[in-house]
Scaffold this motif. Structure first.
Motif, short mmCIF file in Angstrom:
data_model
loop_
_atom_site.label_atom_id
_atom_site.label_comp_id
_atom_site.label_asym_id
_atom_site.label_seq_id
_atom_site.Cartn_x
_atom_site.Cartn_y
_atom_site.Cartn_z
N THR A 130 -10.71 26.32 -20.04
CA THR A 130 -12.13 26.34 -19.71
C THR A 130 -12.68 24.91 -19.71
OG1 THR A 130 -12.78 26.60 -22.03
CG2 THR A 130 -12.45 28.62 -20.74
N VAL A 147 -16.82 27.54 -13.90
CA VAL A 147 -16.51 28.71 -13.06
C VAL A 147 -17.72 29.62 -12.93
CG1 VAL A 147 -15.06 30.77 -12.82
CG2 VAL A 147 -14.04 28.62 -13.62
N ASN A 148 -18.35 29.94 -14.03
CA ASN A 148 -19.44 30.91 -14.02
C ASN A 148 -20.78 30.34 -13.55
OD1 ASN A 148 -17.71 32.92 -15.04
ND2 ASN A 148 -18.05 32.21 -17.14
N PHE A 189 -21.16 27.46 -11.35
CA PHE A 189 -20.82 26.36 -10.44
C PHE A 189 -22.01 25.91 -9.58
CE2 PHE A 189 -19.93 30.19 -8.03
CZ PHE A 189 -20.33 29.89 -6.73
N THR A 210 -16.51 21.56 -9.72
CA THR A 210 -16.49 22.96 -9.23
C THR A 210 -15.88 23.11 -7.84
OG1 THR A 210 -18.68 23.08 -8.14
CG2 THR A 210 -18.64 23.32 -10.55
N LYS A 232 -10.75 25.79 -9.12
CA LYS A 232 -10.75 26.56 -10.35
C LYS A 232 -9.50 26.21 -11.16
CE LYS A 232 -13.30 30.68 -8.81
NZ LYS A 232 -13.22 32.16 -8.64
#
Length: 300
Positions: A58, A67-68, A70, A50, A53
């Motif tokens: 994905t 990403v969502n 981290f 993380t 990006k």
């Protein structure tokens, strides 16, 4: 829990560091990412931990999207970057206590996980990290990466610049950690270390060339390999490259690894050819293919 990478690419303006990377790492697997410097290994590690990006695609670690989720991932993974990144002016004990505090734990709480490693550096626990040998720095960094009992461990070229004995010890430690239900992703430029992994992905120029077990990769090599040496290595390589039937020629330690385009190969004919090129003390013998041979064939 494992790792899932699906169509990940990373671009730095005109530079394509990663190109449509996809692979899965099974829970509790020791998975190797094998390739030369500049292949994209560190960029991929930074995405999975993380710190970067992806440009496209994905990825998930321990079931969490990089990403969502981290923040959650950072609490569940251990990361040992290629460059020693601990506090050089803090002692071994102080570094370990610092990282335990950051993750809201204590050395005592997870001591069983690091015990086998820590006992090797404990006699020097009051020595500043900056004054440790390469092997000891490696063990300290691994302890700090494990102190919060991560589900997934990322090791980016952990044995680069370390002596051969410490390298061997390190891989023995990884095998022990694997038995403690930790998924391990390790990168290395050393082909001999690849054989220690359950599966490996060969990577070059930001692309995955192939994924398989070390044994299967070696078994797939299509040609017979010969070890060749002579009195002049440079002239030997140039002569073999000029040989009309050569399929591949490259240095391999004290030998040149050679494969031929023909199904029937005469050692005597090749030896005569090399002697006619002013070479002497010629040695030619069939040998087993290695992971490096497989990598060279795929890269070609």
């Amino acid at each position: 829990m494992g790792i899932s990478v699906n169509g990940v690419s990373k671009n730095y303006k005109a530079v394509k560091a990663l190109q449509d990377i996809s692979f899965q790492v099974k829970p509790n697997e020791l998975f190797g990412l094998i390739g030369p410097d500049g292949a994209g290994k560190t960029t991929l590690f930074r995405i999975l931990t993380t710190l970067l990006k992806p440009s496209t695609g994905t990825a998930s670690v321990a079931g969490l999207d990089v990403v969502n989720h981290f923040k959650d991932i950072r609490n569940q993974v251990g990361y040992m970057p290629g460059k020693f990144s601990l506090y050089q002016d803090l002692t071994i004990a102080e570094n370990l206590a610092f990282f335990a505090t950051i993750f809201g734990t204590t050395i005592e709480e997870n001591y069983d996980l690091i015990k086998d490693i820590y006992v090797q550096i404990e006699p020097f626990k009051n020595r500043p990290a900056g004054k440790l040998s390469g092997g000891m720095k490696q063990k300290l960094a691994l302890c700090c990466a494990l102190i919060h009992k991560p589900k997934v461990l990322f090791l980016d070229e952990p044995t680069t610049g370390v002596d051969p004995v410490s390298r061997t010890e390190f891989w023995v430690m990884l095998k022990r950690l694997q038995k403690k239900n930790i998924t391990i992703l390790v990168s290395t430029p050393y082909m001999d270390e690849a054989a220690m992994c359950d599966r490996i992905a060969l990577i070059q120029d930001g692309k995955i060339l192939q994924i398989n077990t070390p044994e299967a990769l070696v078994a797939q090599y299509p040609k017979t390999i010969f070890n060749i040496s002579a009195n002049n290595m440079y002239l030997l390589i140039k002569s073999l490259q000029a040989y009309p039937y050569q399929h591949s020629v490259y240095p391999f330690g004290e030998f040149v690894h050679y494969s031929d385009t023909r199904d029937t190969f005469s050692i005597e004919a090749l030896k005569t050819y090399l002697e006619n090129n002013q070479l002497s003390h010629i040695y030619i013998e069939e040998t087993q293919a290695t992971i490096e041979d497989s990598f060279m064939a795929l890269a070609r």
